[in-house]
Design an enzyme around this catalytic site. Structure first.
Site, PDB file in Angstrom:
ATOM      1  N   HIS A   1       0.826  -1.228   0.000  1.00 28.98           N
ATOM      2  CA  HIS A   1       0.000   0.000   0.000  1.00 28.98           C
ATOM      3  C   HIS A   1       0.853   1.267   0.000  1.00 28.98           C
ATOM      4  CE1 HIS A   1      -3.617  -2.296   0.468  1.00 28.98           C
ATOM      5  NE2 HIS A   1      -3.286  -2.761   1.658  1.00 28.98           N
TER       6      HIS A   1
ATOM      7  N   ASP B   1      -2.642 -10.797  -2.254  1.00 22.71           N
ATOM      8  CA  ASP B   1      -3.197 -10.244  -1.010  1.00 22.71           C
ATOM      9  C   ASP B   1      -4.678  -9.899  -1.241  1.00 22.71           C
ATOM     10  OD1 ASP B   1      -1.907  -8.777   1.678  1.00 22.71           O
ATOM     11  OD2 ASP B   1      -3.725  -7.780   0.950  1.00 22.71           O
TER      12      ASP B   1
ATOM     13  N   HIS C   1      -6.211  -7.330  -0.346  1.00 18.72           N
ATOM     14  CA  HIS C   1      -6.354  -5.893  -0.639  1.00 18.72           C
ATOM     15  C   HIS C   1      -5.616  -5.554  -1.930  1.00 18.72           C
ATOM     16  CE1 HIS C   1      -6.515  -6.306   3.821  1.00 18.72           C
ATOM     17  NE2 HIS C   1      -7.569  -5.526   3.661  1.00 18.72           N
TER      18      HIS C   1
ATOM     19  N   ASP D   1      -4.244 -12.845   3.488  1.00 15.48           N
ATOM     20  CA  ASP D   1      -5.485 -12.414   4.154  1.00 15.48           C
ATOM     21  C   ASP D   1      -6.743 -12.685   3.338  1.00 15.48           C
ATOM     22  OD1 ASP D   1      -4.511 -10.544   2.396  1.00 15.48           O
ATOM     23  OD2 ASP D   1      -4.471  -8.878   3.825  1.00 15.48           O
TER      24      ASP D   1
HETATM   25 ZN    ZN Z   1      -3.930  -7.241   2.804  1.00 17.47          ZN
END
Ligand code: ZN
Length: 316
Positions: A133, A170, A172, A251
């Protein structure tokens, strides 16, 4: 397809500094994540196949290929001598965070150097803070420096590679990695992520070198594997990467309550096998994997074992 069982060892890169970075007693991105991974590597017997390295501190030269030096300087200056400083509502620094973040990015450089030296076919970095991120000049979502981006730029600028693939599974979207590499001809990024979900990016007019597959909440193995087969693999075949990097977040596992995808342990072995086949064809099998998310300690540790087992060329 011929499956090659690699005889070259797999590097495992980590550092004790990464255990000292803490963002608060109840923060899900916590030191116990790394301990759970090492415990499970030992319990599974996989640890004996790995060669352990201590991550160096990343240099400004390596970081500056991704982040403006002013940003690196600002992070160094804001790092506290005691107490906690918040960079955003989810991301904080304690007195050990700066070194942990420099080790995490340093592990990326080391992984690339070890694999491109020809002595190791693959490398896994068990480090934190994660990185995907982190944008060019902005920390975000538990991330300070974009570790996988540091790896990619190091491979291109220090080793002269032309084509590096980044695989991000991931849950996200890796908005920071996209921010750094959109329209960079040296990089192809393939990702799956829950959408709509934090950080709410990746679907609006992505650049041509971004193979983004959003998955709805509740999607599981079937949808994930279809995305890999139908979108990632054809793009990777066309790109012919000379090195494959993983933003390895765990995740999206069904047991991880950070999000609502429903992957199983076996999906992490499966996706690594699919990508390894591409790496074997075009990249001399060279793969460098960087830990991102994964917050259910048991699911994280078991999934890492599935991923690293395939990186190491071992059968189930
Ligand atoms: Zn994540």
């Amino acid at each position: 397809m011929i499956w090659r069982t690699t005889t070259m060892p797999t590097a495992f890169v980590t550092h004790a500094d990464c255990l000292k970075h803490e963002m608060g007693a109840h923060h899900p991105e916590r030191p116990a994540r790394l301990s759970a991974i090492s415990d499970q590597l030992i319990a599974s017997g996989l640890e004996s196949y790995l060669t352990k390295f201590e991550a160096p501190l990343a240099t400004d030269e390596a970081l500056a290929r991704v982040h403006p030096l002013d940003y690196v300087k600002a992070i160094r200056e804001v790092a506290p001598n005691r107490g906690t400083v918040h960079l955003d509502p989810d991301t904080a620094m304690n007195p050990h965070t700066l070194n942990a973040a420099l080790r995490a990015a340093g592990a990326a450089v080391m992984g690339v150097d070890l694999v491109l030296s020809g002595k190791f076919s693959s490398s896994f970095a068990a480090v934190r803070p994660p990185g995907h991120h982190a944008c060019r000049a902005r920390p975000m979502g538990f991330c300070i420096f974009n570790n996988v981006a540091v790896a990619a730029r190091h491979a291109v600028h220090a080793h002269g590679l032309e084509r590096v693939a980044i695989i991000d599974f991931d849950v996200h979207h890796g908005n920071g990695t996209e921010d750094i590499f959109e329209n960079d001809p040296h990089v192809l990024m393939a990702s799956t992520f829950q959408h709509p979900f934090y950080p709410y990016s990746g679907t609006e007019d992505p650049a041509r070198n971004m193979v983004n597959v959003p998955l709805r909440a509740g999607a599981g193995s079937k949808e994930f594997r279809a995305a890999v087969r139908d979108a990632w693999l054809p793009a990777l075949e066309g790109f012919k990467p000379e090195l494959v990097l993983f933003s390895a977040g765990f995740d999206a596992h069904a047991e991880d309550d950070m999000a609502m995808l429903r992957l199983a342990d076996a999906d992490y072995g499966w996706v690594t096998e699919q990508v390894k086949a591409v790496a074997d064809r075009y990249a001399k099998g060279r793969m460098v994997s960087m830990l991102e998310g994964g917050y259910s300690l048991s699911a994280l540790a078991r999934s890492v074992v599935q991923h690293v087992r395939v990186l190491a060329g071992l059968n189930a």
